[in-house]
Scaffold this active site. Structure first.
Site, mmCIF file in Angstrom:
data_model
loop_
_atom_site.group_PDB
_atom_site.id
_atom_site.type_symbol
_atom_site.label_atom_id
_atom_site.label_comp_id
_atom_site.label_asym_id
_atom_site.label_seq_id
_atom_site.Cartn_x
_atom_site.Cartn_y
_atom_site.Cartn_z
ATOM 1 N N CYS A 1 2.081 1.507 13.029
ATOM 2 C CA CYS A 1 3.241 2.142 12.412
ATOM 3 C C CYS A 1 3.900 3.159 13.332
ATOM 4 C CB CYS A 1 2.831 2.837 11.116
ATOM 5 S SG CYS A 1 2.067 1.717 9.965
ATOM 6 N N THR B 1 10.031 -8.502 -12.155
ATOM 7 C CA THR B 1 9.318 -9.767 -12.340
ATOM 8 C C THR B 1 8.145 -9.843 -11.371
ATOM 9 O OG1 THR B 1 11.359 -10.807 -13.050
ATOM 10 C CG2 THR B 1 9.586 -12.288 -12.339
ATOM 11 N N SER C 1 -4.112 -2.746 -0.504
ATOM 12 C CA SER C 1 -3.047 -3.623 -0.018
ATOM 13 C C SER C 1 -3.667 -4.953 0.410
ATOM 14 C CB SER C 1 -2.353 -2.951 1.170
ATOM 15 O OG SER C 1 -1.334 -3.761 1.671
ATOM 16 N N ALA C 2 -2.955 -6.063 0.134
ATOM 17 C CA ALA C 2 -3.543 -7.393 0.373
ATOM 18 C C ALA C 2 -3.622 -7.773 1.841
ATOM 19 C CB ALA C 2 -2.703 -8.448 -0.372
ATOM 20 N N HIS C 3 -2.660 -7.305 2.641
ATOM 21 C CA HIS C 3 -2.564 -7.902 3.978
ATOM 22 C C HIS C 3 -3.594 -7.396 4.980
ATOM 23 C CE1 HIS C 3 -0.200 -4.875 6.467
ATOM 24 N NE2 HIS C 3 0.001 -4.385 5.267
ATOM 25 N N ASN D 1 -7.290 4.509 9.429
ATOM 26 C CA ASN D 1 -6.835 3.270 10.057
ATOM 27 C C ASN D 1 -6.896 3.304 11.579
ATOM 28 O OD1 ASN D 1 -4.766 5.181 9.078
ATOM 29 N ND2 ASN D 1 -3.386 3.997 10.374
ATOM 30 N N GLN E 1 -7.549 0.713 4.009
ATOM 31 C CA GLN E 1 -8.472 0.235 5.056
ATOM 32 C C GLN E 1 -9.912 0.187 4.557
ATOM 33 O OE1 GLN E 1 -7.688 -0.991 7.984
ATOM 34 N NE2 GLN E 1 -5.555 -0.338 8.166
ATOM 35 N N GLY F 1 0.821 -1.205 0.000
ATOM 36 C CA GLY F 1 0.000 0.000 0.000
ATOM 37 C C GLY F 1 0.856 1.258 0.000
ATOM 38 N N THR F 2 1.955 1.211 0.719
ATOM 39 C CA THR F 2 2.849 2.374 0.793
ATOM 40 C C THR F 2 3.376 2.739 -0.589
ATOM 41 O OG1 THR F 2 3.475 1.767 3.040
ATOM 42 C CG2 THR F 2 4.993 3.219 1.864
HETATM 43 N N1 PLP Z 1 -2.529 3.271 4.316
HETATM 44 C C1 PLP Z 1 -3.252 2.877 5.366
HETATM 45 C C2 PLP Z 1 -4.516 3.608 5.693
HETATM 46 C C3 PLP Z 1 -2.828 1.810 6.164
HETATM 47 O O1 PLP Z 1 -3.559 1.436 7.213
HETATM 48 C C4 PLP Z 1 -1.630 1.155 5.820
HETATM 49 C C5 PLP Z 1 -1.103 0.054 6.659
HETATM 50 O O2 PLP Z 1 -1.211 0.075 7.863
HETATM 51 C C6 PLP Z 1 -0.918 1.586 4.696
HETATM 52 C C7 PLP Z 1 -1.397 2.649 3.971
HETATM 53 C C8 PLP Z 1 0.352 0.930 4.262
HETATM 54 O O3 PLP Z 1 0.072 -0.294 3.658
HETATM 55 P P1 PLP Z 1 1.264 -1.363 3.496
HETATM 56 O O4 PLP Z 1 1.492 -1.917 4.877
HETATM 57 O O5 PLP Z 1 0.752 -2.396 2.553
HETATM 58 O O6 PLP Z 1 2.428 -0.634 2.978
#
Ligand code: PLP
Length: 377
Positions: free
Chosen positions: A323, A238, A199-201, A149, A179, A69-70
């Site tokens: 984070c 890749t 983001s997948a996780h 988040n 989110q 996601g970042t």
């Molecule tokens: N944006 C939001 C709102 C998030 O909650 C997060 C992860 O906590 C991210 C971005 C970053 O995603 P990633 O962990 O896949 O880099």
């Protein structure tokens, strides 16, 4: 263990791990290779893209895989500013964005961009009118997250898209929907945002894989990573075939069961709200309505102590965003809450596996913490 930190990351269901194992060990070809094993890998990536695009409500070629996601957030910002380099150097964002948006914006401000950071009210709300007031002819980018988040607040992204259209603004709208993806029944592409990060996780997929949706107003985007030409020439490298397959499997599991998952999450959140606010000194923080996040404060009891105490009992929750690692969160600071309320902020976040009993046990542990520990002075 009781895991109530699904906004930080989620467990990977067996079916997702199995699918990744299958790809790693059987369909391990390089999608660029020109023989059947390579073509099979390319078809696997194409199939995965299709599954995720369907859940987003977009065409497969509008979705490009990234490493997280970042990366999607950083790419969206740089793509918008590059496209609009002749429009201007004004950026609008909000004080409650994830650091994956705020940090790049702050760096750009040091490099000469002009940054307007919209503040939330005490409940965490930011309105489309605030965006309208900040909008200028030289605004190149608006980055407003879909779901916060830490608070679970849902922001008016579709309304902002509408107002940009009404104003015939050339500013591009990015939303960090990390989110928000699959946390509403509304297909994200219909929000009208030009760039959408996922983001997948956060939905049962593996860590280390994300995607960026590039809408029709994003024209000839500059490649993020020039190189071998993967991802439509926009993001070389890749393809992470197993991560991509795991992402798609997680989406498939979640999407086919979407209404019942959302209603389960919503019932869990209501239950948690009821149980937690029955503890003296606990109040809900913010007006969040996302089904998987509940932000509360146990006033006067430092959240770091609560997280450690409950953590030692096998109960995982967060003192805010994972984070921030103990630093005061910029989101909570932006609410300008009284010091003792801000110090006691706790985030409970839920997933499809969460049970009502787990919430009851966590609430009982929080009550014990309050009864046996001293509050801050
Ligand atoms: N944006 C939001 C709102 C998030 O909650 C997060 C992860 O906590 C991210 C971005 C970053 O995603 P990633 O962990 O896949 O880099």
């Amino acid at each position: 263990m009781i895991y109530l930190d699904h906004a930080a990351t989620t467990p990977v269901p067996r079916a997702v791990a199995d699918e990744m194992y299958r790809v790693l060990t059987e369909e391990y070809g390089n999608p660029s290779s020109q023989y059947p094993l390579g073509r099979q890998a390319a078809a696997g990536v194409a199939g995965s893209r299709q599954v995720i695009a369907q859940a987003m409500g977009c065409a497969p070629e509008q979705l490009r895989f990234t490493s997280c996601g970042t990366e999607s957030d950083n790419w969206a910002i740089s793509a918008a500013l590059y496209q609009n380099r002749h429009v201007g150097r004004h950026i609008i964002t909000t004080a409650v964005e994830h650091s994956a948006v705020l940090e790049p914006c702050q760096r750009l401000a040091q490099e000469g961009y002009e940054l307007t950071v919209l503040s939330p009210d005490r409940r965490g709300n930011i309105t489309a009118e605030q965006v309208a007031q900040a909008l200028r002819p030289d605004t190149a980018l608006i980055s407003m997250m879909l779901v916060n988040n830490e608070l679970g607040t849902v922001y008016p992204v579709a309304e902002v898209a509408g107002l940009l259209q009404g104003a015939q603004s050339r500013a591009l709208l990015h939303t960090d929907a990390v989110q928000g993806f699959l946390k509403t029944e509304f297909p994200l592409a219909e929000s009208g945002a030009d760039l959408i990060s996922i983001s997948a996780h956060k939905i049962g997929g593996p860590k280390g894989i994300g995607a960026l949706y590039l809408g029709r107003r994003v024209r000839n985007p500059r490649p993020l990573l020039p190189g071998g030409g993967q991802e439509g020439g926009l993001r070389s490298g890749t393809e992470a075939t197993a991560q991509i397959a795991g992402f798609a499997k997680a989406v498939e599991l979640w999407y086919t069961d979407l209404p019942s998952r959302l209603s389960h999450l919503d019932r869990l959140r209501r239950h948690a709200r009821e149980r937690l606010t029955a503890i003296p000194g606990v109040q809900v923080v913010g007006d969040g309505t996302a089904p998987h996040v509940l932000c509360v404060s146990l006033e006067g009891y430092p959240s770091q102590n609560v997280v450690e105490d409950l953590g030692a009992q096998g109960i995982c929750l967060s003192a805010g965003s994972a984070c921030h690692k103990g630093r005061p969160s910029h989101v909570i600071s932006a609410l300008k809450l009284p010091k003792k309320v801000a110090a006691g902020v706790l985030r409970f976040s839920f997933g499809p596996e969460t049970t009502f009993e787990e919430i009851d046990d966590a609430a009982a542990a929080l009550r014990r913490h309050r009864e046996t520990r001293f509050p801050m002075l």
